[in-house]
Design an enzyme around this catalytic site. Structure first.
Site, PDB file in Angstrom:
ATOM      1  CG  ASP A 228      -2.264   0.683   0.919  1.00  0.00           C
ATOM      2  OD1 ASP A 228      -2.186   1.845   0.497  1.00  0.00           O
ATOM      3  OD2 ASP A 228      -3.350   0.104   1.101  1.00  0.00           O
ATOM      4  CG  HIS A 251      -0.830   1.696  -3.413  1.00  0.00           C
ATOM      5  ND1 HIS A 251      -2.091   1.512  -2.896  1.00  0.00           N
ATOM      6  CD2 HIS A 251      -0.536   0.554  -4.081  1.00  0.00           C
ATOM      7  CE1 HIS A 251      -2.531   0.297  -3.232  1.00  0.00           C
ATOM      8  NE2 HIS A 251      -1.608  -0.299  -3.945  1.00  0.00           N
TER       9      HIS A 251
END
Ligand SMILES: *[C@@H]1O[C@H](CO)[C@@H](O)[C@H](O)[C@H]1NC(C)=O
Ligand SMILES: *[C@@H]1O[C@H](CO)[C@@H](O)[C@H](O)[C@H]1NC(C)=O
Ligand SMILES: *[C@@H]1O[C@H](CO)[C@@H](O)[C@H](O)[C@H]1NC(C)=O
Length: 404
Positions: A228, A251
């Site tokens: 993430d 991310h």
């Protein structure tokens, strides 16, 4: 070559320094009292649970009225939830010398609140020593449905720092957290250096470092590869500096998401400098949701950033909105300067702001992003509802700003 040698010399010296400071403190200062978890019954065999021993060692160290240090020595410890509750009685900083490997208990019911370790309400904290936190998240990731289910059970973060003033974390490894690795909440004057954070690319919600409601946080010389966000800066954060961080996979570095919940506070003053992102979904991103009361996202500098095969290197996304619930986050004063490298998609620069509240004073200076794939049809920057200024090199070419 000389520069490389010099740099590695500096790295070695500063590495030796952390240890040296601790060692010197012990030698020079006979008044420092050591609280070793082994003395409190912890078993370094990785099998017998040592939660109570950790709690007792902390409580004894924290309540000791003189200088105190909690020691987690080499060895592997199996530990459930531990709240390192302050305030502490002695003069700051409270030192936690963490050298071993600590593995999280896998039974989710052992975590009444969503954190494995929590340091709470402490003025003056130093956590260092080269130790490893292993969240053993592997078995739990498949139960994580938080992307679809708003009432999902929050999995514990490896470490939450809550209400820490004058905190330092240095030289700590964190692997396979069940959810976030590090959470910095309601902290003030907090330094983070030389962390190594990793979890598989496919693991859900394993953000490296999440900051919220904190002021004066510095993160540097850190390596983060997870499933993430690498670092996310949430609501109520001010004066945040992120430098010399390597991200990927994951991310990328994100301001937000902002505006998902009511009563969020402003985010102001974030500097991201000298960072490298490799194979991440986003590079540097600002993301806001529609709805929620108005607040401000203002004053961001992204400078000297290298992108390597990043899907969306530069992105502002004020979520598409129906006329009733447009984003009421005002995004203003954002500078992207000297950003170079490669983009994995054909839109390397994407600035999408809300028609209800256009972004103000966004600057792009010296942007040099090439396509990873040769001959991919590379598009100009795309932008909507934004007051945008371009200068210096511009690859991809600037968008035509629509005057709405
Ligand atoms: C960081 O941790 C990962 C996984 O534990 C390891 O493979 C890697 O070598 C470490 N990197 C550094 C720079 O220490
Ligand atoms: C911002 O943070 C730095 C440390 O990171 C600190 O020295 C400085 O005083 C802070 N500035 C404000 C206005 O809080
Ligand atoms: C940051 O990056 C720039 C450009 O790559 C470089 O000139 C500068 O020395 C770097 N600064 C630090 C502190 O690493």
């Amino acid at each position: 070559m000389a520069a490389v040698l010099l740099l590695s010399l500096v790295a070695v010296l500063s590495c030796a320094l952390d240890g040296a400071i601790l060692a010197r403190a012990a030698v020079v200062d006979p008044n420092i009292k050591v609280f070793n978890v082994l003395t409190f019954g912890a078993k370094p065999d990785g099998k017998k649970e040592s939660t109570m021993a950790f709690m007792k060692a902390w409580n004894a160290a924290c309540h000791y009225p003189g200088k105190a240090r909690m020691v987690i020595p080499y060895g592997t410890f199996l530990v459930g939830q531990v709240i390192f509750q302050g305030p502490c009685a002695g003069p700051p900083p409270m030192v936690v010398q963490f050298q071993g490997t600590v593995k999280a208990v896998t039974d989710i019911d052992a975590y009444p609140s969503p954190e494995w370790f929590m340091f709470d309400t402490i003025n003056g904290l130093l956590l260092t020593g080269g130790g490893t936190l292993d969240g053993q998240g592997g078995d739990d990731w498949k139960y994580n449905d938080c992307s679809q289910n708003n009432d999902c059970q929050l999995m514990p973060a490896n470490v939450k720092f809550n209400g820490i003033q004058n905190g330092q974390i240095r030289r700590i490894n964190s692997v396979n957290s069940k959810a976030f690795h590090f959470q910095i909440n309601k902290c003030q004057n907090f330094g983070v250096r030389r962390l190594n954070v990793s979890a598989p690319e496919t693991s859900p919600n394993t953000d490296g470092i999440h900051i919220s409601e904190s002021n004066s946080v510095r993160i540097s010389n850190t390596v983060i590869g997870t499933g993430d966000d690498c670092i996310s800066v949430g609501q109520g954060s001010t004066n945040i500096t992120i430098s010399r961080v390597r991200c990927g996979p994951g991310h990328g570095i994100s301001i937000g998401s902002l505006g998902k919940y009511p009563d969020e506070k402003d985010v102001t003053g974030v500097i991201v400098r000298n960072c490298t992102l490799t194979n991440t979904d986003n590079g540097v991103r600002i993301k806001t949701w529609p709805g929620s009361p108005p607040s401000l996202a203002k004053g961001f500098l992204f400078e000297d950033i290298i992108m390597e095969n990043v899907r969306n290197p530069i992105i502002i996304n004020q979520q598409y909105c129906a006329s009733s619930s447009c984003s009421t986050k005002e995004v203003t004063d954002v500078h992207f300067r000297d950003i170079r490298g490669t983009s994995a998609s054909k839109v390397a620069v994407n600035i999408a702001c809300s028609s209800a509240l256009p972004c103000q004073n966004i600057e792009l200076f010296n942007i040099n992003l090439q396509s990873t794939t040769p001959n991919l049809l590379f598009q100009p920057s795309t932008c909507s509802n934004v007051k945008l200024g371009f200068s210096g090199i511009q690859i991809p070419p600037p968008c035509v700003v629509s005057k709405s």
